[in-house]
Scaffold this motif. Structure first.
Motif, PDB file in Angstrom:
ATOM      1  N   VAL A 125       2.518  11.155   1.125  1.00  0.00           N
ATOM      2  CA  VAL A 125       3.922  10.791   1.332  1.00  0.00           C
ATOM      3  C   VAL A 125       4.142   9.330   0.950  1.00  0.00           C
ATOM      4  CG1 VAL A 125       5.731  10.466   3.076  1.00  0.00           C
ATOM      5  CG2 VAL A 125       4.291  12.517   3.134  1.00  0.00           C
ATOM      6  N   LEU A 126       3.264   8.478   1.408  1.00  0.00           N
ATOM      7  CA  LEU A 126       3.376   7.047   1.138  1.00  0.00           C
ATOM      8  C   LEU A 126       3.243   6.762  -0.350  1.00  0.00           C
ATOM      9  CD1 LEU A 126       3.624   4.199   2.349  1.00  0.00           C
ATOM     10  CD2 LEU A 126       1.132   4.209   2.694  1.00  0.00           C
ATOM     11  N   ASP A 127       2.280   7.386  -1.000  1.00  0.00           N
ATOM     12  CA  ASP A 127       2.047   7.161  -2.422  1.00  0.00           C
ATOM     13  C   ASP A 127       3.261   7.594  -3.240  1.00  0.00           C
ATOM     14  OD1 ASP A 127      -0.277   6.243  -4.136  1.00  0.00           O
ATOM     15  OD2 ASP A 127       0.223   8.120  -5.167  1.00  0.00           O
TER      16      ASP A 127
ATOM     17  N   VAL B 260     -10.973  10.210   2.884  1.00  0.00           N
ATOM     18  CA  VAL B 260      -9.600  10.615   2.597  1.00  0.00           C
ATOM     19  C   VAL B 260      -9.285  10.589   1.100  1.00  0.00           C
ATOM     20  CG1 VAL B 260      -8.764   9.838   4.851  1.00  0.00           C
ATOM     21  CG2 VAL B 260      -8.680   8.256   2.908  1.00  0.00           C
ATOM     22  N   GLY B 261     -10.282  10.283   0.276  1.00  0.00           N
ATOM     23  CA  GLY B 261     -10.048  10.219  -1.160  1.00  0.00           C
ATOM     24  C   GLY B 261      -9.075   9.128  -1.550  1.00  0.00           C
ATOM     25  N   PHE B 262      -9.279   7.943  -0.994  1.00  0.00           N
ATOM     26  CA  PHE B 262      -8.299   6.869  -1.150  1.00  0.00           C
ATOM     27  C   PHE B 262      -8.081   6.467  -2.606  1.00  0.00           C
ATOM     28  CE2 PHE B 262      -6.924   2.340  -0.765  1.00  0.00           C
ATOM     29  CZ  PHE B 262      -5.751   2.572  -0.070  1.00  0.00           C
ATOM     30  N   GLU B 263      -9.089   6.642  -3.448  1.00  0.00           N
ATOM     31  CA  GLU B 263      -8.954   6.233  -4.852  1.00  0.00           C
ATOM     32  C   GLU B 263      -7.850   7.007  -5.570  1.00  0.00           C
ATOM     33  OE1 GLU B 263     -11.338   9.847  -4.808  1.00  0.00           O
ATOM     34  OE2 GLU B 263     -11.476   7.980  -3.647  1.00  0.00           O
TER      35      GLU B 263
ATOM     36  N   GLN C  10      -0.644   4.095  -6.000  1.00  0.00           N
ATOM     37  CA  GLN C  10       0.487   3.275  -5.562  1.00  0.00           C
ATOM     38  C   GLN C  10       0.189   2.602  -4.224  1.00  0.00           C
ATOM     39  OE1 GLN C  10       2.831   2.875  -7.784  1.00  0.00           O
ATOM     40  NE2 GLN C  10       1.805   4.407  -9.053  1.00  0.00           N
ATOM     41  N   VAL C  11      -0.460   3.324  -3.332  1.00  0.00           N
ATOM     42  CA  VAL C  11      -0.831   2.742  -2.043  1.00  0.00           C
ATOM     43  C   VAL C  11      -1.813   1.597  -2.251  1.00  0.00           C
ATOM     44  CG1 VAL C  11      -1.829   3.169   0.234  1.00  0.00           C
ATOM     45  CG2 VAL C  11      -0.433   4.938  -0.869  1.00  0.00           C
TER      46      VAL C  11
ATOM     47  N   ASP D 287      -2.997  -4.125  -2.070  1.00  0.00           N
ATOM     48  CA  ASP D 287      -3.524  -5.346  -2.693  1.00  0.00           C
ATOM     49  C   ASP D 287      -2.484  -6.457  -2.660  1.00  0.00           C
ATOM     50  OD1 ASP D 287      -5.914  -4.085  -3.227  1.00  0.00           O
ATOM     51  OD2 ASP D 287      -5.464  -3.663  -5.328  1.00  0.00           O
ATOM     52  N   ALA D 288      -1.226  -6.117  -2.958  1.00  0.00           N
ATOM     53  CA  ALA D 288      -0.162  -7.124  -2.930  1.00  0.00           C
ATOM     54  C   ALA D 288       0.062  -7.637  -1.518  1.00  0.00           C
ATOM     55  CB  ALA D 288       1.129  -6.529  -3.495  1.00  0.00           C
ATOM     56  N   PHE D 289      -0.047  -6.749  -0.549  1.00  0.00           N
ATOM     57  CA  PHE D 289       0.151  -7.125   0.849  1.00  0.00           C
ATOM     58  C   PHE D 289      -0.909  -8.123   1.310  1.00  0.00           C
ATOM     59  CE2 PHE D 289      -0.648  -6.218   5.418  1.00  0.00           C
ATOM     60  CZ  PHE D 289       0.596  -6.546   5.927  1.00  0.00           C
ATOM     61  N   VAL D 290      -2.176  -7.803   1.110  1.00  0.00           N
ATOM     62  CA  VAL D 290      -3.238  -8.682   1.609  1.00  0.00           C
ATOM     63  C   VAL D 290      -3.325  -9.979   0.817  1.00  0.00           C
ATOM     64  CG1 VAL D 290      -4.575  -6.781   2.582  1.00  0.00           C
ATOM     65  CG2 VAL D 290      -5.027  -7.528   0.239  1.00  0.00           C
TER      66      VAL D 290
END
Length: 233
Positions: A164-166, A204-207, A211-212, A217-220
């Protein structure tokens, strides 16, 4: 001269060195850093106090006097509405309060404001509880359970939330488009924790969620976020 904050029992355990500043009682958990990041982003003067879980500070009478739900973060603002001190707990409520107090991080346009609140509630009702359960069953005591169905249930729901987030972030710099807001401050500490501290990125297969990953990356990379992630030291 007795400061106004001295009337609050919590200041007996955590004395205010700067009673004119907003007092933050927190720890560097995903919920805890929401408050410190928002404070760093807005530039509000504040004083941070560490609520140590290892010594069960959160169960002390002093902390419970401010937050009967014994969770961090909590704040005590000597300059609350009407000039009176305000004690407040729940990270989502604190984010809205800080945004309203400073006129930052929450759009003035009513429709955009409600969109921000919509995603804030989405984090509080979904991302936080589900990612937290993944952490419990993957990294903490739950990992020793022979029955892996609870872990699978929370992993599957976390994957759905990441989808959903992506999808929402496609074509957007932040949750509200070009405008950085409390919605981002609520969501991305939890995403960071899921793949970092919980070490559940592969699970969770984050790769898959480009978009997430981009927005995380921009957030941190934001200086205020980098400072807020370390508070309280």
């Amino acid at each position: 001269m007795t400061s106004t904050l001295d009337t609050f029992p919590i200041t007996r355990k955590w004395p205010a060195r700067h009673p004119d500043r907003l007092q933050l009682y927190s720890l560097t958990t995903p919920n805890g850093v929401k408050a410190s990041i928002a404070l760093e982003e807005t530039g509000l003067p504040y004083e941070a106090h560490r609520v140590a879980f290892d010594t069960q500070d959160q169960l002390s009478p002093e902390f419970l006097s401010l937050n009967p739900n014994n969770k961090i973060p909590a704040i005590l603002d000597p300059h609350g509405p009407g000039g009176r001190p305000l004690a407040l707990f729940e990270s989502g409520a604190i984010l809205v309060y800080l945004a309203d107090k400073t006129g930052q991080l929450l759009p003035q346009d009513p429709a955009a404001r409600y969109h921000a609140l919509q995603w804030l509630m989405w984090q509080m009702g979904g991302i936080g509880p589900m990612f937290g359960q993944v952490g419990f069953f993957h990294k903490y005591a739950g990992k020793d359970y022979e029955d892996k169905r609870p872990l699978r249930r929370y992993v599957d729901e976390s994957v759905r939330l990441l989808q959903v987030l992506d999808g929402h972030l496609k074509g957007r710099a932040w949750m509200l488009g070009e405008d950085y807001s409390i919605a981002d401050i609520a969501i991305f500490p939890w995403v960071r924790n899921l793949v970092g501290w919980y070490e559940a990125g592969e699970l969770v297969g984050f790769e898959r969620f480009a978009q997430v990953r981009r927005v995380l990356d921009a957030f941190v990379a934001r200086p205020a976020v980098q400072r807020g992630l370390k508070v309280p030291a």
